[in-house]
Design a protein around this motif. Structure first.
Motif, PDB file in Angstrom:
ATOM      1  N   LEU A   1      81.874  67.463  31.283  1.00  0.00           N
ATOM      2  CA  LEU A   1      83.055  67.159  30.473  1.00  0.00           C
ATOM      3  C   LEU A   1      83.825  68.430  30.130  1.00  0.00           C
ATOM      4  O   LEU A   1      83.237  69.495  29.968  1.00  0.00           O
ATOM      5  N   PHE A   2      85.135  68.315  30.018  1.00  0.00           N
ATOM      6  CA  PHE A   2      85.991  69.449  29.652  1.00  0.00           C
ATOM      7  C   PHE A   2      87.205  68.878  28.906  1.00  0.00           C
ATOM      8  O   PHE A   2      87.507  67.675  29.041  1.00  0.00           O
ATOM      9  N   PRO A   3      87.912  69.701  28.119  1.00  0.00           N
ATOM     10  CA  PRO A   3      89.068  69.165  27.391  1.00  0.00           C
ATOM     11  C   PRO A   3      90.102  68.608  28.360  1.00  0.00           C
ATOM     12  O   PRO A   3      90.465  69.263  29.331  1.00  0.00           O
ATOM     13  N   GLY A   4      90.550  67.389  28.092  1.00  0.00           N
ATOM     14  CA  GLY A   4      91.559  66.775  28.953  1.00  0.00           C
ATOM     15  C   GLY A   4      90.975  66.124  30.196  1.00  0.00           C
ATOM     16  O   GLY A   4      91.664  65.985  31.204  1.00  0.00           O
ATOM     17  N   PHE A   5      89.701  65.712  30.135  1.00  0.00           N
ATOM     18  CA  PHE A   5      89.163  64.901  31.246  1.00  0.00           C
ATOM     19  C   PHE A   5      89.821  63.530  31.211  1.00  0.00           C
ATOM     20  O   PHE A   5      90.267  63.060  30.157  1.00  0.00           O
ATOM     21  N   GLN A   6      89.893  62.883  32.374  1.00  0.00           N
ATOM     22  CA  GLN A   6      90.511  61.551  32.460  1.00  0.00           C
ATOM     23  C   GLN A   6      89.482  60.500  32.050  1.00  0.00           C
ATOM     24  O   GLN A   6      88.409  60.415  32.647  1.00  0.00           O
ATOM     25  N   ALA A   7      89.825  59.700  31.041  1.00  0.00           N
ATOM     26  CA  ALA A   7      88.847  58.773  30.460  1.00  0.00           C
ATOM     27  C   ALA A   7      88.202  57.851  31.502  1.00  0.00           C
ATOM     28  O   ALA A   7      86.975  57.697  31.545  1.00  0.00           O
ATOM     29  N   LEU A   8      89.025  57.253  32.355  1.00  0.00           N
ATOM     30  CA  LEU A   8      88.484  56.272  33.302  1.00  0.00           C
ATOM     31  C   LEU A   8      87.691  56.932  34.438  1.00  0.00           C
ATOM     32  O   LEU A   8      86.811  56.294  35.016  1.00  0.00           O
ATOM     33  N   ASP A   9      87.981  58.207  34.735  1.00  0.00           N
ATOM     34  CA  ASP A   9      87.171  58.955  35.706  1.00  0.00           C
ATOM     35  C   ASP A   9      85.709  58.998  35.274  1.00  0.00           C
ATOM     36  O   ASP A   9      84.795  59.030  36.092  1.00  0.00           O
ATOM     37  N   VAL A  10      85.525  59.047  33.949  1.00  0.00           N
ATOM     38  CA  VAL A  10      84.168  59.115  33.391  1.00  0.00           C
ATOM     39  C   VAL A  10      83.615  57.716  33.138  1.00  0.00           C
ATOM     40  O   VAL A  10      82.534  57.359  33.601  1.00  0.00           O
ATOM     41  N   PHE A  11      84.378  56.899  32.406  1.00  0.00           N
ATOM     42  CA  PHE A  11      83.816  55.633  31.938  1.00  0.00           C
ATOM     43  C   PHE A  11      83.803  54.526  32.992  1.00  0.00           C
ATOM     44  O   PHE A  11      83.084  53.548  32.834  1.00  0.00           O
ATOM     45  N   GLY A  12      84.596  54.663  34.066  1.00  0.00           N
ATOM     46  CA  GLY A  12      84.472  53.713  35.170  1.00  0.00           C
ATOM     47  C   GLY A  12      83.097  53.841  35.813  1.00  0.00           C
ATOM     48  O   GLY A  12      82.280  52.911  35.754  1.00  0.00           O
TER      49      GLY A  12
END
Lengths: 235, 235
Positions: A19-30
């Motif tokens: 994780l880093f500041p400004g990660f794309q939410a759906l890139d992670v939670f999908g």
């Protein structure tokens, strides 16, 4: 000597998400929600049906344990959400799998993250990148000589900055099982933009746990998978 | 008298998401990432291109400000993630839109959440439910006499417990613009399971911001929309 079935269970597959500041939410939670649902069965073996497939563990990695936000640093008025890391880059548990999401935040230099990718890569079994997460992996040098893809909105910039990678434009996701760069066979799975990460994760889950398990997760998520890695509706 | 364009901007659309222990990650982050990307343009009007559409604000609502987990209470070994609420149910800002996700957590009674839904509903313009989030709305009584859908895995249980709702089984999502129950025209948008929430959110965004804006978000997320609300590939 007779072993009980449980003693022959496979070891857990240890997964980390960078994780880093400004990660794309759906890139992670999908992708993660595919693993969440998968864990309902893999992490809960019953006496009558011991899990035939490896259970999984998850570490959410950041430079510190402070909540980390999806807010793009250059878009201060954007909507965002903050999530809790579970380990730092310097206290990271051993990993079999590293997932690198993309997002606006990949425009920052992120030297600690790049160094972390470089240092953990040789011990991995699988590297998974989603969207411009491929840019971070490329910047760490671990994609050189490998086939990979990335999102289609930022394509030219990513490709220009990483000429050592065999970029595949027409792909929803790409799997590279070669042993270039002298690594001992790290499988590199890379996806196109954002939602493509879910298709990638389903394909990866199917490769390890099988079609029946992947199909069960698919029905729980009522997710319409794109099954052709080499075709891309957004090219 | 001449007004500058900025003084005629529409008021922000105030959106809230109701969180509870054991919410389904993708029920929340699928729709929210549509809004995140939308906000890159709507919340950042430029002098040459003032936003023609309402900017948006977001509140993540829970009983307390403590991080809240996707962990299903009855599956302690499952993988999970924790996110930060931004407001409590008792300090909730005024809302135009309430989104209710589903998940294992909806099996708990959640009396404070149900009471919150009941009390905020009359002042809403839109109620959006994803997956078994529809069960919570039904339990609060606000779906009685309305057409709605919910996920297909837990269908029988949800429908049995809420006979006053006109449940639509064959639907990816349903929009009810009637004024049953004496409310002054709250539009109720309900979706099928998990991923269907993204299709619902795209349809809702398109209804307010238009096709061009929705299409731009779609391309950023490289998301393959399902465009037929009345058809459902998972029935």
């Amino acid at each position: 000597m007779t072993d009980s079935p449980t003693t022959t269970s496979p070891p857990p597959l240890r997964i980390g998400v960078l994780l880093f500041p400004g990660f794309q939410a759906l890139d992670v939670f999908g992708p993660l929600d595919v693993l969440n649902v998968l864990s309902w069965s893999t992490n809960t073996p019953s006496p009558t049906s011991p899990s035939p497939t490896p259970p999984i563990s998850l570490a959410l990695l950041s430079t510190t344990l402070t909540p980390i936000s999806t807010l793009p640093p250059s878009l201060p008025n954007a909507l965002s959400q903050s999530i809790l890391p579970t380990a730092t880059l310097t206290s990271s548990p051993p990993l079999d799998v590293l997932l690198i999401p993309g997002g606006w935040g990949t425009r920052a230099p992120l030297p600690e993250h790049i160094e972390y990718i470089r240092s953990v890569y040789p011990s991995l079994k699988y590297l998974l990148t989603v969207c411009t997460g491929g840019k971070l992996a490329a910047r760490a040098g671990v994609l050189d000589g490998k086939r990979a893809t990335t999102n289609k909105n930022d394509w030219e910039g990513v490709v220009r900055d990483a000429p050592g990678v065999e970029w595949v434009r027409e792909a929803r996701w790409v799997v590279d099982k070669s042993t270039a760069k002298g690594d001992s066979g790290v499988e590199v799975w890379s996806s196109a933009g954002v939602s493509a990460g879910v298709d990638l994760m389903f394909a990866w889950v199917e490769s390890i746990w099988g079609e029946e398990v992947a199909g069960r997760v698919e029905r729980v998520l009522e997710f319409r998978r794109w099954r052709e890695g080499e075709r891309d509706p957004f090219v």
